[in-house]
Design an enzyme around this catalytic site. Structure first.
Site, PDB file in Angstrom:
ATOM      1  N   VAL A 130      22.220  44.852  36.671  1.00  0.00           N
ATOM      2  CA  VAL A 130      21.617  46.497  37.697  1.00  0.00           C
ATOM      3  C   VAL A 130      20.736  46.661  37.324  1.00  0.00           C
ATOM      4  CG1 VAL A 130      21.634  49.190  36.433  1.00  0.00           C
ATOM      5  CG2 VAL A 130      24.444  47.366  36.550  1.00  0.00           C
ATOM      6  N   GLU A 131      19.721  46.171  36.254  1.00  0.00           N
ATOM      7  CA  GLU A 131      18.296  46.596  36.495  1.00  0.00           C
ATOM      8  C   GLU A 131      17.418  45.831  37.428  1.00  0.00           C
ATOM      9  OE1 GLU A 131      16.016  48.580  34.499  1.00  0.00           O
ATOM     10  OE2 GLU A 131      18.092  49.429  33.469  1.00  0.00           O
TER      11      GLU A 131
END
Length: 336
Positions: A130-131
């Site tokens: 996600v990051e």
């Protein structure tokens, strides 16, 4: 990450040479050299943390003010997306496939992190996915430029970013790396897991035992650091993350949590018309929230581990994206 023993000493000869030759300060001055704010900051770092003032000024001589950073942080917020718009941004076939590959490639390290910290491998993988899409998008700004720009030229949050600038210079000294080489996001978040400098110093770990913490290009350290972060923020091994709820009656919305903290209990929610799909104790504190899904409103109870994810990013939808991506990774991987 370029390791450099005694990085600060690289500036001393140049500073001395400038002084000896009498070259005009303004001719070599960068965006931050000689400004009152920087002089005060350097004085604090010298007095409180033992930095050499001339050497630290050498860093700021090369730091650059970035208007693109100020534009990015000052732009009006986008319309808040609903869950049915937000979820597809992170839970995609490409991210799942890359996540499975990352998991397989680093399986032994992830298993060790899970064993030591109690955080499931799929959650660690999901965070990195996600990051930064597993390292694809870690940021192209020099951290020194990002934090100097925001610390000295963005008054609304200058105090916060000057604190992060201080933490960044300390971590560069501790890890013996050249602070001008490290890159990150426009806000100064760094590496595969996008740690701010204060989080790096508090939670990042040397997971491969080579004597340095490198979350930029060393997946082992990034994996261990994410697990360390969650453990320190209350992750409970073996516990679930969320529980879907059915609702009925006219008091349902009174149960919705204001903010992120788990301020309601399961029993209090039950009295307001909430019923969990799982067996939960009445005294269990939860974060109660509603999401707008593809098929209408969804009601959820976030448990202790859900709150731990929100400590990484204070957003219910972020935490749900991490959780549901982790579930998709397990399903795609074919593991229990």
């Amino acid at each position: 990450m370029q390791v450099m023993r005694g990085w600060a000493t690289r500036y001393a000869p140049w500073v001395g040479l400038v002084s000896i030759l009498g070259i005009a300060q303004d001719a070599l001055a960068g965006d931050y050299e000689g400004t009152p704010q920087v002089a005060e900051f350097v004085g604090e770092m010298t007095r409180d943390y033992g930095f050499a003032g001339e050497q630290l000024m050498g860093v700021f001589r090369e730091a650059e003010r970035k208007q693109t950073i100020l534009d990015a942080i000052s732009k009006p917020a986008e319309r808040v997306k609903q869950w049915n718009e937000y979820r597809p941004m992170f839970i995609t076939d490409a991210r799942i496939a890359r996540g499975v590959d990352f998991w397989r490639q680093h399986e032994a390290v992830l298993a060790r992190a899970e064993q030591e910290y109690g955080v499931p491998a799929q959650v660690i993988v999901s965070i990195i996915g996600v990051e930064t899409f597993f390292g694809r998008n870690t940021g192209n700004y020099r951290v020194i430029d990002a934090l100097s720009t925001l610390g000295f030229d963005y008054p609304p949050r200058a105090e916060f970013f000057r604190k992060e600038l201080r933490e960044f210079l300390l971590l560069a000294r501790e890890e013996q790396v050249d602070p001008l080489t490290l890159k990150g996001s426009y806000a100064g978040a760094m590496g595969l897991p996008q740690f701010m400098p204060s989080s790096f110093r508090a939670y990042a770990v040397d997971f491969d035992g080579d004597g340095h913490i490198n979350i930029w290009t060393n997946p082992d350290d990034a994996i261990g650091s994410v697990a360390s972060y969650f453990k320190r923020h209350g992750w409970v091994a073996g516990e679930p993350v969320v529980s879907r709820a059915d609702v009925r009656g006219g008091q349902v919305d009174e149960g919705l949590t204001t903010g992120i903290e788990p301020t309601k209990t399961v029993g209090e929610l039950r009295a307001l018309g909430w019923s969990s799909h799982d067996a939960l104790r009445d005294d269990m504190p939860v974060t109660a929230f509603r999401l707008e899904g593809d098929n209408g409103p969804e009601y959820w109870m976030g448990l202790t581990n859900f709150y731990a994810i929100t400590r990484y990013n204070r957003s219910v939808m972020y935490a749900m994206a991490v959780h549901q991506l982790s579930e998709q990774l397990v399903q795609a991987r074919g593991v229990k």
